[in-house]
Design an enzyme around this catalytic site. Sequence first.
Site, PDB file in Angstrom:
ATOM      1  N   ASN A  26      47.975  31.018  40.469  1.00 23.22           N
ATOM      2  CA  ASN A  26      48.068  32.617  40.311  1.00 23.22           C
ATOM      3  C   ASN A  26      49.609  33.007  40.658  1.00 23.22           C
ATOM      4  O   ASN A  26      50.004  32.324  41.369  1.00 23.22           O
ATOM      5  CB  ASN A  26      47.138  33.374  41.060  1.00 23.22           C
ATOM      6  N   ASN A  82      39.193  37.644  54.520  1.00 29.34           N
ATOM      7  CA  ASN A  82      39.358  37.597  53.142  1.00 29.34           C
ATOM      8  C   ASN A  82      37.843  37.249  52.620  1.00 29.34           C
ATOM      9  O   ASN A  82      37.316  36.245  52.698  1.00 29.34           O
ATOM     10  CB  ASN A  82      40.504  36.736  52.632  1.00 29.34           C
ATOM     11  N   CYS A  89      42.035  30.904  43.883  1.00 28.58           N
ATOM     12  CA  CYS A  89      41.747  31.705  45.253  1.00 28.58           C
ATOM     13  C   CYS A  89      41.653  30.535  46.321  1.00 28.58           C
ATOM     14  O   CYS A  89      40.574  29.917  46.454  1.00 28.58           O
ATOM     15  CB  CYS A  89      40.521  32.553  45.196  1.00 28.58           C
ATOM     16  N   GLY A  90      42.841  30.748  47.366  1.00 24.98           N
ATOM     17  CA  GLY A  90      42.696  29.597  48.248  1.00 24.98           C
ATOM     18  C   GLY A  90      41.464  29.687  49.380  1.00 24.98           C
ATOM     19  O   GLY A  90      40.765  28.975  49.591  1.00 24.98           O
ATOM     20  N   ASN A  91      41.492  30.969  49.950  1.00 23.61           N
ATOM     21  CA  ASN A  91      40.555  31.065  51.092  1.00 23.61           C
ATOM     22  C   ASN A  91      39.030  31.114  50.551  1.00 23.61           C
ATOM     23  O   ASN A  91      38.191  30.422  50.938  1.00 23.61           O
ATOM     24  CB  ASN A  91      40.511  32.696  51.522  1.00 23.61           C
ATOM     25  N   GLN A 124      36.866  39.440  46.602  1.00 24.95           N
ATOM     26  CA  GLN A 124      36.568  38.632  45.186  1.00 24.95           C
ATOM     27  C   GLN A 124      35.239  38.213  45.319  1.00 24.95           C
ATOM     28  O   GLN A 124      34.501  37.829  46.203  1.00 24.95           O
ATOM     29  CB  GLN A 124      37.537  37.120  45.356  1.00 24.95           C
ATOM     30  N   HIS A 132      52.771  34.949  42.296  1.00 35.36           N
ATOM     31  CA  HIS A 132      53.120  35.338  43.668  1.00 35.36           C
ATOM     32  C   HIS A 132      54.444  35.745  43.445  1.00 35.36           C
ATOM     33  O   HIS A 132      55.357  35.000  43.010  1.00 35.36           O
ATOM     34  CB  HIS A 132      52.913  34.524  44.697  1.00 35.36           C
ATOM     35  N   ASN A 167      38.584  39.204  41.010  1.00 32.04           N
ATOM     36  CA  ASN A 167      38.928  40.163  41.882  1.00 32.04           C
ATOM     37  C   ASN A 167      38.054  41.357  42.123  1.00 32.04           C
ATOM     38  O   ASN A 167      37.298  41.758  41.080  1.00 32.04           O
ATOM     39  CB  ASN A 167      40.171  40.794  41.501  1.00 32.04           C
ATOM     40  N   GLY A 199      45.069  32.845  50.878  1.00 33.95           N
ATOM     41  CA  GLY A 199      45.285  31.309  50.838  1.00 33.95           C
ATOM     42  C   GLY A 199      46.348  30.886  49.896  1.00 33.95           C
ATOM     43  O   GLY A 199      47.193  30.436  50.462  1.00 33.95           O
ATOM     44  N   THR A 200      46.269  31.366  48.668  1.00 29.40           N
ATOM     45  CA  THR A 200      47.512  31.108  47.727  1.00 29.40           C
ATOM     46  C   THR A 200      48.616  31.714  48.268  1.00 29.40           C
ATOM     47  O   THR A 200      49.909  31.134  47.860  1.00 29.40           O
ATOM     48  CB  THR A 200      46.975  31.338  46.589  1.00 29.40           C
TER      49      THR A 200
HETATM   50  N1  API Z   1      44.153  38.180  44.217  1.00 32.08           N
HETATM   51  C1  API Z   1      44.386  37.086  43.848  1.00 32.08           C
HETATM   52  C2  API Z   1      43.334  36.110  43.725  1.00 32.08           C
HETATM   53  C3  API Z   1      42.597  35.886  45.207  1.00 32.08           C
HETATM   54  C4  API Z   1      43.598  34.906  45.850  1.00 32.08           C
HETATM   55  C5  API Z   1      43.328  35.038  47.463  1.00 32.08           C
HETATM   56  N2  API Z   1      42.121  35.756  47.806  1.00 32.08           N
HETATM   57  C6  API Z   1      43.399  33.742  47.853  1.00 32.08           C
HETATM   58  O1  API Z   1      42.964  33.402  49.009  1.00 32.08           O
HETATM   59  O2  API Z   1      44.124  32.872  47.630  1.00 32.08           O
HETATM   60  C7  API Z   1      45.066  37.202  42.220  1.00 32.08           C
HETATM   61  O3  API Z   1      44.524  38.034  41.591  1.00 32.08           O
HETATM   62  O4  API Z   1      45.599  36.259  41.908  1.00 32.08           O
END
Ligand code: API
Length: 276
Positions: free
Chosen positions: A159, A13, A75-77, A46, A161, A66, A220-221
């Site tokens: 965010n 990522n 963004c977790g990662n 991102q 999910h 994004n 990650g999230t």
């Molecule tokens: N696309 C996600 C943000 C990045 C999350 C993802 N890259 C992670 O590692 O958490 C959103 O619009 O909420």
Amino acid sequence: MLLKFTKMHGLGNDFMVIDGVTQNVRLTPEQIKELGDRHFGVGFDQLLLVEPPGDPDMDFRYRIFNADGSEVEQCGNGARCFAQFVRDRKLTASRRIRVQTSKGNIELRVGMDDEVTVDMGRPELEPYEIPFKADRQSITYKLEIEGREHEISAISMGNPHAVLLVDDCKNAPVELLGRKIQRHARFPENCNVGFMEIVNPGEVNLRVYERGVGETLACGTGACAAVVAGRLQGLLEPTVKVTLPGGSLTITWREEDQSVLMTGPATRVYEGHIRI
Ligand SMILES: N[C@H](CCC[C@H](N)C(=O)O)C(=O)O
């Protein structure tokens, strides 16, 4: 303006990480989208912007955009890469880093092995806060798409999910169904869509169709939301190995304070400059 950045990734990522502490950075959504283009720009899932904190109790502020230019809450990662970035750039020497995001604060801890553990805070399950349109909070919800009903969990890690259980991740309809759920009317701010295959109570496979990007090699999230969804359904242990196409994360939903902890790698690829 000549913009210095570091290209990084967390399990594939990938991110363009920009120091907004020593550089005065002002980017429009159009500029971010151009930078994110994998043919005409740097290319990333991102863009992560490191800024001085607004809150004196925090060490940094962390803004996330994004590839489509939209600013998001978490963004977790990226948080793991953030920790390595601020230490590499000598913006801090601490192994405990407190970070302000647009939706709550997170704490990053860098281990002696340089693996990073992020306290992602508590999941939000109240529909209004996710946001997700529902008459009442539930462990799962029925979501109708083109006449077919799909059972989902709806969870926010800052965010939004949606998480679905599938028998086989490899053959899950990630693109087709992920795209439709991502912009479903019941998610007024859209959502990230996780497809989780439970291997055993301590191990899952996961693929994520990310809001504003599409399917990524890791989320990650999304891994945190998937473990919360599995725990709520009584299918998972508190600590789970989450294997995504780009690699594995360890996720723990801690009983005592309901915090979700994520541990995994962060990788620096190259340093760059780009004129914008
Ligand atoms: N696309 C996600 C943000 C990045 C999350 C993802 N890259 C992670 O590692 O958490 C959103 O619009 O909420």
